[in-house]
Design a protein around this motif. Structure first.
Motif, PDB file in Angstrom:
ATOM      1  N   TRP A  20       0.842  -1.211   0.000  1.00 22.02           N
ATOM      2  CA  TRP A  20       0.000   0.000   0.000  1.00 22.02           C
ATOM      3  C   TRP A  20       0.873   1.256   0.000  1.00 22.02           C
ATOM      4  CZ3 TRP A  20      -0.745   4.084   3.492  1.00 22.02           C
ATOM      5  CH2 TRP A  20      -1.861   4.871   3.238  1.00 22.02           C
ATOM      6  N   GLY A  21       1.919   1.235   0.834  1.00 20.80           N
ATOM      7  CA  GLY A  21       2.821   2.381   0.925  1.00 20.80           C
ATOM      8  C   GLY A  21       3.495   2.657  -0.412  1.00 20.80           C
ATOM      9  N   ARG A  22       3.897   1.568  -1.101  1.00 21.53           N
ATOM     10  CA  ARG A  22       4.552   1.757  -2.410  1.00 21.53           C
ATOM     11  C   ARG A  22       3.563   2.350  -3.417  1.00 21.53           C
ATOM     12  NH1 ARG A  22       7.498  -2.856  -0.783  1.00 21.53           N
ATOM     13  NH2 ARG A  22       5.959  -4.309  -1.600  1.00 21.53           N
ATOM     14  N   ALA A  23       2.316   1.873  -3.322  1.00 20.96           N
ATOM     15  CA  ALA A  23       1.279   2.405  -4.223  1.00 20.96           C
ATOM     16  C   ALA A  23       1.045   3.886  -3.962  1.00 20.96           C
ATOM     17  CB  ALA A  23      -0.024   1.617  -4.025  1.00 20.96           C
ATOM     18  N   VAL A  24       1.044   4.252  -2.683  1.00 15.29           N
ATOM     19  CA  VAL A  24       0.833   5.666  -2.323  1.00 15.29           C
ATOM     20  C   VAL A  24       1.987   6.507  -2.852  1.00 15.29           C
ATOM     21  CG1 VAL A  24       0.774   7.307  -0.383  1.00 15.29           C
ATOM     22  CG2 VAL A  24      -0.592   5.211  -0.293  1.00 15.29           C
ATOM     23  N   ARG A  25       3.213   6.025  -2.647  1.00 18.16           N
ATOM     24  CA  ARG A  25       4.370   6.808  -3.097  1.00 18.16           C
ATOM     25  C   ARG A  25       4.385   6.929  -4.621  1.00 18.16           C
ATOM     26  NH1 ARG A  25       9.222   4.221  -1.483  1.00 18.16           N
ATOM     27  NH2 ARG A  25       8.096   2.441  -0.639  1.00 18.16           N
ATOM     28  N   ALA A  26       3.979   5.852  -5.280  1.00 21.64           N
ATOM     29  CA  ALA A  26       3.922   5.899  -6.745  1.00 21.64           C
ATOM     30  C   ALA A  26       2.880   6.914  -7.210  1.00 21.64           C
ATOM     31  CB  ALA A  26       3.569   4.512  -7.280  1.00 21.64           C
ATOM     32  N   THR A  27       1.735   6.927  -6.522  1.00 20.15           N
ATOM     33  CA  THR A  27       0.662   7.870  -6.877  1.00 20.15           C
ATOM     34  C   THR A  27       1.108   9.300  -6.640  1.00 20.15           C
ATOM     35  OG1 THR A  27      -0.914   6.170  -6.221  1.00 20.15           O
ATOM     36  CG2 THR A  27      -1.784   8.382  -6.518  1.00 20.15           C
ATOM     37  N   ALA A  28       1.800   9.496  -5.503  1.00 21.56           N
ATOM     38  CA  ALA A  28       2.263  10.849  -5.186  1.00 21.56           C
ATOM     39  C   ALA A  28       3.283  11.318  -6.217  1.00 21.56           C
ATOM     40  CB  ALA A  28       2.880  10.872  -3.784  1.00 21.56           C
ATOM     41  N   SER A  29       4.085  10.376  -6.719  1.00 21.71           N
ATOM     42  CA  SER A  29       5.146  10.723  -7.641  1.00 21.71           C
ATOM     43  C   SER A  29       4.593  11.037  -9.040  1.00 21.71           C
ATOM     44  CB  SER A  29       6.141   9.569  -7.697  1.00 21.71           C
ATOM     45  OG  SER A  29       7.090   9.807  -8.673  1.00 21.71           O
ATOM     46  N   ASP A  30       3.687  10.186  -9.542  1.00 19.66           N
ATOM     47  CA  ASP A  30       3.119  10.390 -10.877  1.00 19.66           C
ATOM     48  C   ASP A  30       1.770   9.674 -10.961  1.00 19.66           C
ATOM     49  OD1 ASP A  30       2.453  10.393 -13.581  1.00 19.66           O
ATOM     50  OD2 ASP A  30       4.565  10.408 -14.191  1.00 19.66           O
ATOM     51  N   ARG A  31       0.710  10.441 -10.832  1.00 20.56           N
ATOM     52  CA  ARG A  31      -0.620   9.840 -10.782  1.00 20.56           C
ATOM     53  C   ARG A  31      -0.943   9.032 -12.037  1.00 20.56           C
ATOM     54  NH1 ARG A  31      -4.366  14.824  -8.477  1.00 20.56           N
ATOM     55  NH2 ARG A  31      -2.923  15.363  -6.823  1.00 20.56           N
ATOM     56  N   GLU A  32      -0.653   9.610 -13.206  1.00 17.34           N
ATOM     57  CA  GLU A  32      -1.039   8.950 -14.458  1.00 17.34           C
ATOM     58  C   GLU A  32      -0.273   7.658 -14.664  1.00 17.34           C
ATOM     59  OE1 GLU A  32      -0.653  11.803 -17.530  1.00 17.34           O
ATOM     60  OE2 GLU A  32      -2.328  13.015 -16.805  1.00 17.34           O
ATOM     61  N   MET A  33       1.006   7.700 -14.351  1.00 16.41           N
ATOM     62  CA  MET A  33       1.820   6.497 -14.501  1.00 16.41           C
ATOM     63  C   MET A  33       1.349   5.414 -13.530  1.00 16.41           C
ATOM     64  SD  MET A  33       4.192   5.033 -16.147  1.00 16.41           S
ATOM     65  CE  MET A  33       5.221   6.243 -16.993  1.00 16.41           C
ATOM     66  N   ALA A  34       1.039   5.824 -12.313  1.00 18.07           N
ATOM     67  CA  ALA A  34       0.564   4.867 -11.308  1.00 18.07           C
ATOM     68  C   ALA A  34      -0.732   4.221 -11.788  1.00 18.07           C
ATOM     69  CB  ALA A  34       0.349   5.571  -9.967  1.00 18.07           C
ATOM     70  N   ALA A  62      -1.698   3.917 -14.854  1.00 13.00           N
ATOM     71  CA  ALA A  62      -1.392   3.060 -15.999  1.00 13.00           C
ATOM     72  C   ALA A  62      -0.841   1.711 -15.555  1.00 13.00           C
ATOM     73  CB  ALA A  62      -0.379   3.764 -16.905  1.00 13.00           C
ATOM     74  N   LEU A  63      -0.191   1.703 -14.381  1.00 14.92           N
ATOM     75  CA  LEU A  63       0.365   0.453 -13.850  1.00 14.92           C
ATOM     76  C   LEU A  63      -0.673  -0.366 -13.080  1.00 14.92           C
ATOM     77  CD1 LEU A  63       3.834   1.802 -12.626  1.00 14.92           C
ATOM     78  CD2 LEU A  63       3.414   0.236 -14.546  1.00 14.92           C
ATOM     79  N   GLY A  64      -1.901   0.113 -13.041  1.00 14.92           N
ATOM     80  CA  GLY A  64      -2.971  -0.657 -12.416  1.00 14.92           C
ATOM     81  C   GLY A  64      -3.315  -0.264 -11.001  1.00 14.92           C
ATOM     82  N   ILE A  65      -2.684   0.785 -10.523  1.00 19.37           N
ATOM     83  CA  ILE A  65      -3.022   1.243  -9.167  1.00 19.37           C
ATOM     84  C   ILE A  65      -4.312   2.066  -9.243  1.00 19.37           C
ATOM     85  CG2 ILE A  65      -2.296   2.737  -7.256  1.00 19.37           C
ATOM     86  CD1 ILE A  65       0.615   2.059  -8.025  1.00 19.37           C
ATOM     87  N   ARG A  66      -5.251   1.736  -8.375  1.00 27.44           N
ATOM     88  CA  ARG A  66      -6.528   2.468  -8.390  1.00 27.44           C
ATOM     89  C   ARG A  66      -6.338   3.769  -7.596  1.00 27.44           C
ATOM     90  NH1 ARG A  66     -11.249  -1.494  -6.812  1.00 27.44           N
ATOM     91  NH2 ARG A  66     -12.449   0.355  -7.421  1.00 27.44           N
ATOM     92  N   THR A  67      -5.939   4.788  -8.315  1.00 24.59           N
ATOM     93  CA  THR A  67      -5.571   6.039  -7.625  1.00 24.59           C
ATOM     94  C   THR A  67      -6.722   6.658  -6.823  1.00 24.59           C
ATOM     95  OG1 THR A  67      -5.873   7.202  -9.714  1.00 24.59           O
ATOM     96  CG2 THR A  67      -3.627   6.651  -9.088  1.00 24.59           C
ATOM     97  N   PRO A  68      -7.973   6.601  -7.301  1.00 29.60           N
ATOM     98  CA  PRO A  68      -9.047   7.169  -6.465  1.00 29.60           C
ATOM     99  C   PRO A  68      -9.121   6.484  -5.089  1.00 29.60           C
ATOM    100  CG  PRO A  68      -9.851   6.802  -8.686  1.00 29.60           C
ATOM    101  CD  PRO A  68      -8.502   6.154  -8.605  1.00 29.60           C
ATOM    102  N   THR A  69      -8.904   5.159  -5.090  1.00 27.93           N
ATOM    103  CA  THR A  69      -8.940   4.432  -3.817  1.00 27.93           C
ATOM    104  C   THR A  69      -7.754   4.840  -2.937  1.00 27.93           C
ATOM    105  OG1 THR A  69      -9.875   2.582  -5.039  1.00 27.93           O
ATOM    106  CG2 THR A  69      -9.132   2.111  -2.805  1.00 27.93           C
ATOM    107  N   VAL A  70      -6.603   5.027  -3.577  1.00 25.81           N
ATOM    108  CA  VAL A  70      -5.419   5.479  -2.825  1.00 25.81           C
ATOM    109  C   VAL A  70      -5.703   6.845  -2.202  1.00 25.81           C
ATOM    110  CG1 VAL A  70      -3.036   6.282  -3.064  1.00 25.81           C
ATOM    111  CG2 VAL A  70      -3.745   4.154  -4.166  1.00 25.81           C
ATOM    112  N   PHE A  71      -6.289   7.737  -2.993  1.00 29.26           N
ATOM    113  CA  PHE A  71      -6.607   9.081  -2.474  1.00 29.26           C
ATOM    114  C   PHE A  71      -7.511   8.988  -1.249  1.00 29.26           C
ATOM    115  CE2 PHE A  71      -5.865  12.192  -6.230  1.00 29.26           C
ATOM    116  CZ  PHE A  71      -4.565  11.717  -6.338  1.00 29.26           C
ATOM    117  N   SER A  72      -8.554   8.183  -1.380  1.00 26.06           N
ATOM    118  CA  SER A  72      -9.505   8.077  -0.266  1.00 26.06           C
ATOM    119  C   SER A  72      -8.824   7.504   0.970  1.00 26.06           C
ATOM    120  CB  SER A  72     -10.677   7.166  -0.643  1.00 26.06           C
ATOM    121  OG  SER A  72     -11.442   7.791  -1.625  1.00 26.06           O
TER     122      SER A  72
END
Lengths: 419, 285
Positions: B165-179, B181-191
């Motif tokens: 989860w932490g890696r997903a969060v850091r990836a989202t913080a770093s580049d939302r679109e890339m995250a 594209a890699l399959g991370i559900r960014t809206p869920t990460v945001f929430s």
């Protein structure tokens, strides 16, 4: 039956209209109602003070109206939240007078709001009865020096806190004093007048430490630790309301009451503070070392006027009256007495009617001081104790001193305010 | 020397409150890019809920704190999904206006529900009393706060550095679109990040109830300090928030001891000094 309802529906409003139209006819002052504009802080951590102002004013208005009003004129009041902000207080005053038509103004908790209101009152030419703001400058500078006659203060000013010097003058074991002060004018003024009185009464006393807590401080631990590093015998504390409760709780945590001889909480006799430390007082955790005063305490004086007021207030609001409730309640009755004497609502006439006024109020005899428009009255100081006759702690072992001994008197010389 | 050490230890416990509230603020900013003015209101809500559960209902203190965190986390999720999400694509000023509006709304709501009178429930029995440190009584409650603050620090480090989860969060913080594209559900990460930040604010609020007044408006006082700390540490940087909290908490404590005349000014002086040397904050990359 339907006919009876129909008649009631049609006649009712007409009857009401004719009653209200009859109002001015029976009021010799030529107004439908005498309008009282009231303000105090009703939001944020100090909101209870504004609420107490409102409750005190409303009780007085209800009582006076039930007894036939002032010279037959009904009283009408409107309360507004000044948010403890000078700009809001000024805006409220302007609205209350120019839009709503207030004949008199009341209240306000903050000294900052009070000082901002002063010049505006002269412009509006309306009397404001100040019922909480404690700054000495309100009456000394704005009334005595600048002659803003529209300012009248019913509550005891910051002078009252100097009663601590008289309370402890015979405690030879308390020599080293420190303060945990409110980091604004009120805290500086209290510390200054206390030291002035103490130096006069007890030249052997030392003032060893001071820590200053800004408004809305929630963590007093560093202030307590800093002051305790100076090994004081006595602490004078000026944070008030919820801040006073927080400070006392945190002082208990640091074991302060095991190491000092007395703690004087200047406004600790206030109902909200006593409510907040109720459990600790009942458990004896202050070890009989906590003392306080206020601008009025509900268990003094033991007069019928006071007992009856406290009883009516508690019945009406299910709370004990705070000082700001009593001062505002009394201010409305002072208005009644002055208007009845002046038989007018005009500012000059009402002020003239206030000259020489001596009036019995719940807090005791109040005497109008003409030089600065300050009502003078005695408020005791005492030890915070648990008394089973009351639902909250009270001030016990009360000592009353003549305000002539410890209040400031005209001609006023500037008070040197230093931290 | 003992006076110095004791005052520092007192400052450390103050720093832990600041850490709990600024941690949530900086996490939310770091990942979502939202400067949440209403974070102080979440602190206040946590305090009121803690007071209600522990002081009124009689729930044990520890459970009351957890209950408060869980409830405020749910409220946080509602705020993020219902109010903030529609504004992500717009100018940041809309977020500021919205969160500032929330401050006013929550303050009035608290007044409506709990009244204007401040509340302070009793300190739990197991946290009362003191231990002697540097020849003076030191409150057990403050030691407890230090322990909680440090545990939260370790917990957050583990969460962000050692979990998926932490890696997903850091990836989202770093580049939302890339995250994404890699399959991370960014809206869920945001929430989930907003929920975590809200829960931390509530933790600080609920822990404060036995020793600090709970009243409408307390959040506003806290948020100013939290903003100062996040600026000192570097916006969005968790280590920076921790260091900033320690710096402000401990130095303010010494300021009270040595320069009582400048108490009010001290915290701003620290911020100004840091910004002069490192305008981007101590730990910003």
């Amino acid at each position: 039956m339907r006919t009876v309802w129909l008649v009631a529906v049609v006649i009712g409003p007409l009857f009401g209209a004719s009653w209200s139209a009859a109002g001015p006819a029976t009021c010799p002052l030529g107004v439908a109602a005498i309008k009282l504009g009231v303000q105090g802080v009703a939001s944020g951590p100090h909101a209870d003070y504004g609420r107490q102002i409102e409750m005190g004013a409303q009780l007085a208005v209800e009582e006076i109206n039930a007894a036939g009003g002032v010279l037959g004129c009904r009283l009408e009041m409107r309360f507004m939240d000044d948010e403890n902000r000078p700009a809001v207080g000024v805006r409220n005053a302007r609205f209350l007078v120019t839009e709503w038509g207030a004949h008199f103004l009341y209240g306000t908790d903050s000294s900052g709001v009070a000082m901002a209101l002063g010049p505006v009152l002269r412009e509006l030419d309306r009397i404001q009865f100040f019922t909480h703001a404690a700054t000495h400058r309100l009456t000394e500078e704005l009334v005595a020096q600048q002659k803003i006659k529209q300012i009248v203060r019913v509550s005891a000013p910051v002078y009252q806190d100097a009663v601590a010097a008289w309370l402890f003058r015979d405690r030879r074991d308390v020599r080293r004093w420190a303060t945990i002060g409110a980091d604004y004018e009120y805290g500086y003024a209290t510390w200054a007048i206390f030291r002035e009185q103490m130096r006069r009464l007890r030249p052997d006393v030392e003032f060893v430490g001071a820590a200053w807590a800004p408004f809305l401080t929630t963590d007093f631990s560093p202030h307590i630790a800093a002051v305790m590093a100076t090994n004081p015998d006595g602490i004078l504390a000026t944070p008030w309301a919820g801040e006073a409760v927080t400070l006392l709780r945190q002082a208990l945590l640091q074991g302060v009451f095991d190491r000092i001889k007395v703690w004087f909480q200047a406004m600790g006799g206030s109902v909200d503070v006593l409510e907040g430390i109720s459990q600790e007082v009942r458990e004896g955790r202050f070890q009989g070392k906590l003392y306080a005063t206020s601008r009025y305490v509900h268990n003094w004086p033991n007069t019928e006027t006071n007992r009856s007021f406290v009883s009516r207030f508690a019945k009406r609001w299910n709370r004990m009256p705070n000082y700001s409730a009593e001062t505002t309640y009394s201010a409305v009755y002072i208005t009644k007495a002055a208007v009845e004497r002046a038989r007018s609502l005009q500012t000059d006439r009402v002020i003239a009617a206030l000259q020489g006024m001596r009036i019995e109020t719940p807090a005791g005899l109040r005497v109008f001081r003409s030089e600065d428009h300050q009502f003078v009255y005695a408020v005791p100081a005492g030890k915070v104790v648990w008394d089973p006759r009351y639902p909250i702690p009270v001030l016990g072992e009360l000592k009353v001193f003549d305000p002539k001994d410890y209040w400031r008197w005209p001609p006023f010389r500037p008070l040197e305010l230093t931290k | 020397m003992e006076v110095f050490a004791y005052q520092g230890l007192i400052g450390l416990s103050s720093a832990m409150y600041l850490w709990l509230i600024s941690a949530g603020l900086t996490i939310i900013f770091g990942v979502l890019g939202v400067l949440n003015f209403a974070h102080g209101s979440l602190f206040m809500l946590g305090a009121y809920l803690g007071y209600t559960l522990y002081g009124l209902v009689g729930v044990p203190f520890g459970l009351a704190v957890l209950g408060s965190m869980a409830t405020v986390a749910v409220v946080g999720a509602g705020v993020e999904r219902g109010l903030l999400r529609p504004l992500y694509g717009l100018d940041p000023s809309y977020q500021l206006l919205l969160t500032f509006g929330l401050v006013l709304f929550v303050d009035d709501l608290a007044k409506l529900i709990w009244g204007g009178v401040f509340r302070i429930p009793p300190i739990p029995e197991w946290l009362q009393g003191s231990v002697t440190l540097f020849s003076r009584p030191y409150p057990i409650y403050n030691l407890f706060l230090i322990a909680v603050g440090l545990s939260v620090g370790v917990g957050l480090w583990w969460l962000f550095d050692r979990t998926w989860w932490g890696r997903a969060v850091r990836a989202t913080a770093s580049d939302r679109e890339m995250a994404a594209a890699l399959g991370i559900r960014t809206p869920t990460v945001f929430s989930s990040v907003f929920m975590l930040g809200s829960a931390l604010a509530a933790l600080g609020g609920a822990l404060s109830t036995p020793v600090r007044p709970v009243a409408p408006g307390i959040g506003a006082a806290m948020i100013v300090q939290a903003f100062i700390i996040t600026v000192i540490g570097g916006l969005g940087n968790l280590r920076g928030a921790f260091a900033g909290s320690l710096l402000v908490g401990v130095l303010s404590s010494y300021g009270t001891l040595w320069f009582p005349e400048f108490e009010l000014f001290f915290i701003f002086a620290i911020m100004a000094a840091v910004l002069l040397v490192r305008p981007q904050g101590l730990f910003a990359r």
